[in-house]
Scaffold this active site. Structure first.
Site: not given
Ligand SMILES: NC(=O)C1=CN([C@@H]2O[C@H](COP(=O)(O)OP(=O)(O)OC[C@H]3O[C@@H](n4cnc5c(N)ncnc54)[C@H](OP(=O)(O)O)[C@@H]3O)[C@@H](O)[C@H]2O)C=CC1
Ligand SMILES: O=C(O)CCC(=O)C(=O)O
Length: 478
Positions: A172, A225-226, A230, A281, A328, A380
């Site tokens: 995905k 991912g974030s 997570g 990241c 974003q 972040e």
């Protein structure tokens, strides 16, 4: 416009819903239309992967090698076209995007080789006359969930080892950037994977991702991912008692010491903080600078930032492409406001820019006079925004570098072997860079972090086997 379909149980299939993939450099440019799978289709993909697993897990290593090698070869042959697609959908510059495409090819090539190097161990038993053998077996159906910022490299570094070690896959990709994922899936399918071994289910995280998390048919999930998502992955995997691997955020420090080579430090900082629009990241979002070099460093970074061309990702000469989308961009702008309110000095940039085409153009922003407790130094941002923190000496710099809930990558610019060696041993991060940007890594060695950045075994290189295989210990009395 052609609809790019999902690939489930050996067939390309439509979905009720479709999404337009928009170019962030030019929001009038629709890169393509992509299907969004339903929950039922995600379940069908999982069932197909389960059905295909017994045969694929026992397939010959030559077959797996040849398929992965073919994927690599086609990616290399089409690197320019795929690089352009990636730059158009994600907004990194053409050279960055083509570099990412080549990296995906190298990863498939590496894991095609790994199929031929699978090995086990034979050991003596503590009991005389008994043989002990350790073998690695595939885990089963792997759910692969990926973010938007590396639309082909991250899928590659999860799909290639999953298939190489004999697992089947339900992939995905991020809903925002399905183009590179679809192109990769098309290449994998045409390379000859048997029916059900590889399934592509483009769609929303809340639908397709959630189905993967909650289906008992999935044996392991690898996620990038974030942190927020997570945690959901972790909770669902614990509930199902299945293996999982998480790569999440970062707030990566770059320490610059008085004895650093100034030119090197400026190159490293600007590359690490702002290239790929800071949407990595591994980006160096905290520049921790000792007081003897601080003012010269800030002035030189400011000069370098003035010379950076922020423009359409595919235009020759662009150094920094647009932010990936409006949401974003809103997040980046909101952190720029937060930084100002917290009392940091916006030394450079932070303005929205107008270019020939309507896009999400943001001038790289540099904050100075920041302190450790500020939100811009703790959370972040994931955009072209970095902050400089002034410290007295190396000891303060190391403490500031480690003062974060994250621990992905950590860098230092110094000409002192003593400080470089000490930093390598004491930086609380999964990856440490000396006189190199915190971002930009090799494809054949482990990738991953500590603390709140990562969970589970490392990705990439031979260490990938830790996640994508399970060890069996066999005892034999001949
Ligand atoms: N450590 C690392 O290696 C890396 C970490 N990152 C981190 O990723 C973040 C940016 O990526 P972003 O894509 O926004 O992150 P998200 O966590 O929002 O999304 C990552 C993936 O998870 C999916 N997802 C979202 N919600 C769910 C859910 N409830 N259940 C299952 N899947 C879900 C998303 O789908 P959808 O597309 O629909 O949103 C997407 O495919 C940053 O924080 C960055 O630091 C990014 C790259 C590398
Ligand atoms: O640093 C890199 O090359 C890629 C790492 C990554 O996945 C990221 O920064 O989001």
């Amino acid at each position: 416009m052609t609809l790019h379909q999902n690939f489930i149980a050996g067939s390309w299939v439509d979905a009720g819903e479709a999404a337009e993939n928009i170019n962030p450099s030019d929001t009038g440019d629709v890169v393509g239309r992509y299907a969004r799978a339903s929950r039922e289709q995600a379940e069908q993909a999982i069932a197909a992967a389960r059905a295909a697993f017994p045969a694929w897990s026992r397939s010959g290593i030559q077959q797996r090698h040849d398929i992965l090698k073919k994927v690599s070869d086609e990616i290399v042959a089409r690197k320019d076209e795929l690089g352009r697609l990636l730059a158009r959908e994600e907004g990194k510059t053409l050279p960055e995007a083509t570099g990412e495409v080549l990296r995906a090819a190298q990863i498939f090539d590496f894991f095609s080789g790994e199929t031929l190097r699978l090995s086990g161990e034979k050991l003596p038993s503590t009991r005389p006359g008994i043989d002990v053998e350790l073998t690695r077996e595939p885990v089963g159906v792997i759910g692969i969930i990926t973010p938007w910022n590396f639309p082909i490299a991250i899928p590659a570094w999860k799909i290639a080892p999953a298939l190489a070690y004999g697992n089947t896959v339900v992939f995905k990709p991020a809903d925002l950037v399905p183009g590179s994922a679809w192109a990769l899936a098309d290449i994998i399918v045409r390379a000859g994977v048997p029916e059900g071994v590889f399934n592509l289910v483009m769609g929303r995280g809340s639908v397709v991702g959630d189905t993967l998390l909650n289906s008992p048919g999935v044996d392991a999930i690898t996620f990038t991912g974030s942190v927020g998502t997570g945690k959901k992955v972790a909770a669902a995997c614990v509930e199902h008692m299945r293996k999982f691997q998480l790569e999440m955020g970062g707030k990566n420090p770059l320490v610059v010491l008085d004895d650093a080579d100034l030119d090197v430090a400026v190159d490293v900082a600007v590359n690490g903080a702002f290239f790929s629009t800071g949407q990595r990241c591994t980006a160096s979002s905290r520049l921790v600078v000792t007081e003897g070099i601080h003012d010269r460093f800030v002035a030189a970074v400011g000069e370098r930032l003035k010379a950076l061309v922020v423009d359409d990702a595919v235009k020759p000469g662009t150094h920094v492409g647009p932010v990936v989308d409006q949401s974003q961009l809103d997040q980046d702008m909101s952190y720029i406001d937060i930084g100002k309110q917290e009392g940091a000095r916006l030394a450079f940039g932070g303005d929205l820019l107008k270019r020939d085409t309507p896009g999400f153009y943001l001038q790289p922003a540099l904050f100075t006079e920041t302190t450790a407790g500020m939100r811009i130094n703790r959370e972040e941002i994931f955009g072209p925004v970095a902050s400089v923190m002034r410290v007295k000496n190396y000891d303060e710099a190391l403490a500031a570098a480690n003062d974060t809930v994250f621990g992905l990558s950590s860098g230092i610019c110094t000409t002192s072997l003593k400080h470089a060696s000490h930093f390598k041993r004491n930086a609380e991060a999964g990856m440490v860079m000396v006189n190199l940007p915190t971002a930009g890594v090799d494809y054949h060695v482990p990738f991953g972090g500590r603390k709140g950045s990562s969970f589970g075994p490392r990705e990439q290189g031979r260490y990938a086997a830790e996640f994508f295989t399970t060890v069996k210990t066999a005892y034999t009395l001949p």
